[in-house]
Design an enzyme around this catalytic site. Structure first.
Site, mmCIF file in Angstrom:
data_model
loop_
_atom_site.group_PDB
_atom_site.id
_atom_site.type_symbol
_atom_site.label_atom_id
_atom_site.label_comp_id
_atom_site.label_asym_id
_atom_site.label_seq_id
_atom_site.Cartn_x
_atom_site.Cartn_y
_atom_site.Cartn_z
ATOM 1 N N ARG A 5 -18.092 -9.693 -17.776
ATOM 2 C CA ARG A 5 -19.781 -9.926 -17.702
ATOM 3 C C ARG A 5 -20.322 -9.941 -16.307
ATOM 4 O O ARG A 5 -21.007 -10.989 -15.986
ATOM 5 C CB ARG A 5 -20.100 -11.328 -18.505
ATOM 6 C CG ARG A 5 -19.711 -11.103 -19.928
ATOM 7 C CD ARG A 5 -20.151 -12.237 -20.704
ATOM 8 N NE ARG A 5 -21.461 -12.039 -21.271
ATOM 9 C CZ ARG A 5 -22.267 -13.099 -21.698
ATOM 10 N NH1 ARG A 5 -21.751 -14.281 -22.088
ATOM 11 N NH2 ARG A 5 -23.480 -12.968 -22.075
ATOM 12 N N CYS A 59 -16.947 -15.109 -18.099
ATOM 13 C CA CYS A 59 -16.787 -16.199 -19.137
ATOM 14 C C CYS A 59 -15.728 -15.697 -20.117
ATOM 15 O O CYS A 59 -15.245 -14.748 -20.091
ATOM 16 C CB CYS A 59 -18.340 -16.155 -19.521
ATOM 17 S SG CYS A 59 -18.694 -15.060 -20.904
ATOM 18 N N LYS A 109 -32.661 -18.646 -30.169
ATOM 19 C CA LYS A 109 -32.130 -19.021 -28.661
ATOM 20 C C LYS A 109 -32.362 -17.945 -27.622
ATOM 21 O O LYS A 109 -33.060 -17.903 -26.777
ATOM 22 C CB LYS A 109 -30.663 -19.455 -28.889
ATOM 23 C CG LYS A 109 -29.949 -19.297 -27.495
ATOM 24 C CD LYS A 109 -28.729 -19.811 -27.552
ATOM 25 C CE LYS A 109 -27.643 -18.614 -27.883
ATOM 26 N NZ LYS A 109 -27.328 -17.772 -26.577
ATOM 27 N N ASN A 110 -32.127 -16.601 -28.022
ATOM 28 C CA ASN A 110 -32.070 -15.741 -27.398
ATOM 29 C C ASN A 110 -33.666 -14.990 -26.911
ATOM 30 O O ASN A 110 -33.490 -13.946 -26.094
ATOM 31 C CB ASN A 110 -31.115 -14.496 -27.496
ATOM 32 C CG ASN A 110 -29.566 -14.930 -27.465
ATOM 33 O OD1 ASN A 110 -29.269 -15.928 -26.797
ATOM 34 N ND2 ASN A 110 -28.593 -14.103 -28.085
ATOM 35 N N ASP A 114 -22.561 -10.552 -31.961
ATOM 36 C CA ASP A 114 -22.672 -12.192 -32.238
ATOM 37 C C ASP A 114 -22.315 -12.447 -33.638
ATOM 38 O O ASP A 114 -22.301 -13.763 -33.736
ATOM 39 C CB ASP A 114 -24.168 -12.526 -31.670
ATOM 40 C CG ASP A 114 -24.313 -12.323 -30.165
ATOM 41 O OD1 ASP A 114 -23.541 -12.844 -29.416
ATOM 42 O OD2 ASP A 114 -25.249 -11.695 -29.902
HETATM 43 N N1 EPU Z 1 -22.876 -5.658 -18.641
HETATM 44 C C1 EPU Z 1 -22.282 -4.919 -17.509
HETATM 45 N N2 EPU Z 1 -23.162 -5.063 -16.508
HETATM 46 C C2 EPU Z 1 -24.357 -5.900 -16.608
HETATM 47 C C3 EPU Z 1 -24.798 -6.392 -17.859
HETATM 48 C C4 EPU Z 1 -23.913 -6.282 -18.701
HETATM 49 O O1 EPU Z 1 -21.256 -4.272 -17.494
HETATM 50 O O2 EPU Z 1 -25.033 -5.923 -15.320
HETATM 51 C C5 EPU Z 1 -21.753 -5.425 -19.801
HETATM 52 C C6 EPU Z 1 -21.267 -6.659 -20.382
HETATM 53 O O3 EPU Z 1 -20.162 -7.332 -19.790
HETATM 54 C C7 EPU Z 1 -21.156 -6.423 -21.852
HETATM 55 C C8 EPU Z 1 -22.220 -5.266 -22.228
HETATM 56 O O4 EPU Z 1 -22.656 -4.904 -20.754
HETATM 57 O O5 EPU Z 1 -19.785 -5.803 -21.998
HETATM 58 C C9 EPU Z 1 -23.435 -5.873 -23.013
HETATM 59 O O6 EPU Z 1 -23.784 -7.027 -22.174
HETATM 60 P P1 EPU Z 1 -25.359 -7.470 -22.339
HETATM 61 O O7 EPU Z 1 -25.791 -7.624 -20.873
HETATM 62 O O8 EPU Z 1 -26.280 -6.982 -23.336
HETATM 63 O O9 EPU Z 1 -25.069 -9.126 -22.844
HETATM 64 P P2 EPU Z 1 -25.943 -10.329 -22.191
HETATM 65 O O10 EPU Z 1 -27.561 -9.921 -21.832
HETATM 66 O O11 EPU Z 1 -25.614 -10.879 -20.909
HETATM 67 C C10 EPU Z 1 -26.881 -10.813 -24.598
HETATM 68 C C11 EPU Z 1 -27.022 -12.366 -25.280
HETATM 69 C C12 EPU Z 1 -25.478 -12.334 -26.052
HETATM 70 C C13 EPU Z 1 -25.210 -11.274 -26.730
HETATM 71 C C14 EPU Z 1 -25.436 -10.202 -25.896
HETATM 72 C C15 EPU Z 1 -25.101 -8.801 -26.809
HETATM 73 C C16 EPU Z 1 -28.934 -13.567 -24.437
HETATM 74 C C17 EPU Z 1 -28.942 -14.911 -23.717
HETATM 75 N N3 EPU Z 1 -27.390 -13.469 -24.393
HETATM 76 O O12 EPU Z 1 -26.067 -11.225 -23.361
HETATM 77 O O13 EPU Z 1 -25.627 -13.583 -26.856
HETATM 78 O O14 EPU Z 1 -23.791 -11.273 -27.193
HETATM 79 O O15 EPU Z 1 -26.597 -9.929 -25.465
HETATM 80 O O16 EPU Z 1 -25.979 -8.690 -27.514
HETATM 81 O O17 EPU Z 1 -29.340 -13.115 -24.901
HETATM 82 C C18 EPU Z 1 -24.696 -15.551 -27.695
HETATM 83 O O18 EPU Z 1 -25.964 -15.877 -28.264
HETATM 84 O O19 EPU Z 1 -23.873 -16.276 -28.423
HETATM 85 C C19 EPU Z 1 -24.487 -14.805 -26.728
HETATM 86 C C20 EPU Z 1 -23.325 -14.505 -26.209
#
Ligand code: EPU
Length: 420
Positions: free
Chosen positions: A124, A119, A22-23, A307
């Site tokens: 986030r 969320c 998915k990711n 995850d």
């Molecule tokens: N964060 C910030 N600012 C930002 C972006 C992120 O503070 O601009 C913080 C977030 O709030 C969090 C941390 O940084 O505390 C890490 O977040 P990240 O940006 O890495 O997460 P994401 O990209 O939103 C993806 C996956 C998630 C997975 C996380 C961590 C996808 C579509 N989603 O989310 O997947 O948990 O990375 O590996 O790739 C899932 O599949 O169930 C899922 C939630």
């Protein structure tokens, strides 16, 4: 709304073929927007709700899409994109739709995407994505629930991430692929899905190096074209089914599972007494008589994946001793602990920590999924609990797992989907 009725106690045995990631598929589908000519044909697309939503977003922007769910194949022609706005209706259903911002900005120098908002896992924010776009010369505006970005010139630059953001890294790569000059991302996310996206973009004609390390370098090119590509297998789905086998004391071959991307969770599984054998195009997982306790701290890749934290917590609830879990990636990702307690688990939550005192058995009860992975963890708990577990709100699970009930039934689980 569908629910699952799970009768616990069956030992899983057999073979599970792991679906596409998915990711990985989500940013790759967004990346197809960058193709000015030719069609992108992507294979190994999982048949899950999040993919349906991403395709709705891409269609809304003007791309032509053919989706063959049986073949797990999507063909996207993005030649005639005529809309640069991803609306609230769609973005609110899935935060990852924010990933269209990078490609729109890269190819058309403008984008308007609804703010994804908070969320269940915490606030986030998307500040790191925005800072990255600004470093490339984009002007960003926030208002009426939307983020708009515009760039007269999108120019390569150095982007510093305070912390590695998975989709943040992907969004900047997607924008910078068509920027002028060289972009460097410092403290980039190293996840295997970032590497998969970069492989796809390089096949389209991009010049990106360093993916999988904390320094990614992108030399902007003038044009990208459609290609055929196959998304990687889902390491989180593989990890979840590995836990399912182990929690029931069963033995399952996870066909096509990618061992390399699962090193840390497999190491923790071995520490719990689970027998893991790799090679031959998959992983064989064999659960012990009784699981051993384990200590886990989640961390960006290659650390232990947030995850899989919930699924490991389910295993810890019936381990022989005390386990400690610390969640450091998301501010609020221990909500499944409360539901596991409804099944009789002995867990104490203190801020970002959970102390789990393993029991001999869990006891079936009614519980509720609150996100994709918390839902999967409750399925696992139901598989090993005595009696019947009723799991509500399984639509969360359907966002990330292709027909989880049928997959588990095929290896011996007693799980039934009931539609109300
Ligand atoms: N964060 C910030 N600012 C930002 C972006 C992120 O503070 O601009 C913080 C977030 O709030 C969090 C941390 O940084 O505390 C890490 O977040 P990240 O940006 O890495 O997460 P994401 O990209 O939103 C993806 C996956 C998630 C997975 C996380 C961590 C996808 C579509 N989603 O989310 O997947 O948990 O990375 O590996 O790739 C899932 O599949 O169930 C899922 C939630």
């Amino acid at each position: 709304m569908d629910k699952f009725i799970i009768k616990g106690g069956n030992i899983l045995d057999g073979k599970i073929t792991i679906s596409g990631s998915k990711n990985s598929a989500l940013p790759i589908l967004a990346g197809a927007l960058l193709a000015e000519e030719g069609e992108c044909v992507i294979d190994n697309i999982p048949d899950i709700r999040d993919i349906d939503i991403m395709l709705e977003v891409i269609r809304e922007l003007g791309a032509e899409i053919e989706y063959d769910k049986n073949e797990h194949r999507v063909a996207i022609n993005a030649k005639n994109i005529n809309n640069y706005k991803a609306p609230y209706d769609l973005v609110r259903k899935m935060r990852a739709s924010f990933l269209v911002m990078g490609p729109l900005l890269g190819r058309f120098r403008q984008a308007e995407v609804s703010l994804p908002g908070g969320c269940v896992l915490g606030a986030r924010p998307v500040d790191l994505h925005m800072k990255g776009f600004q470093s490339l010369g984009a002007k960003t505006f926030e208002g009426e629930g939307y983020i708009k970005a515009k760039a007269e010139n999108l120019t390569g630059s150095t982007v510093y991430f305070d912390r590695p953001s998975h989709t943040g890294t992907e969004n900047i790569i997607l924008a910078a692929a068509l920027a002028e000059g060289k972009t460097r991302i410092i403290n980039a996310a190293c996840d295997p899905e970032v590497v998969d996206l970069v492989r796809f973009l390089n096949k389209m004609g991009a010049k990106i190096s360093g993916a999988g390390s904390t320094l990614v370098e992108i030399e902007g090119v003038n044009k990208l074209t459609g290609v055929n590509y196959k998304a990687m297998p889902d390491r989180l789905v593989a990890g979840t089914y590995a836990c399912a086998a182990a929690i029931t004391g069963g033995e399952v071959l996870l066909e096509t599972a990618d061992e390399e991307s699962l090193q840390m969770p497999l190491m923790k599984m071995r520490a719990m007494g689970i027998d893991i054998t790799g090679g031959n195009g998959g992983i064989v997982v064999k659960g012990p008589e009784r699981l051993k306790p384990v200590d886990i701290t989640t961390f960006p890749f290659p650390g232990f994946p947030t995850d899989l934290q919930a699924c490991f917590m389910s295993m810890c609830t019936i381990a022989d001793g005390v386990s400690n879990i610390v969640e450091t990636v998301f501010e609020n990702r221990l909500s499944h602990a409360m539901e596991l307690m409804r099944l009789g688990a002995n867990i104490k939550v203190l801020g970002d920590r959970a102390v789990i005192n393993g029991m001999e058995h869990l006891q079936g009860a009614s519980v509720m999924a609150s996100d994709i992975r918390a839902g999967a963890a409750l399925v696992l708990a139901g598989l090993c609990a005595e009696g019947t577990t009723e799991l509500l709100r399984v639509y969360h699970i359907d966002r990330g797992y292709e027909k989880i009930d049928e997959v588990l039934k095929n290896v011996g689980a007693d799980i039934t989907r009931v539609s109300d």
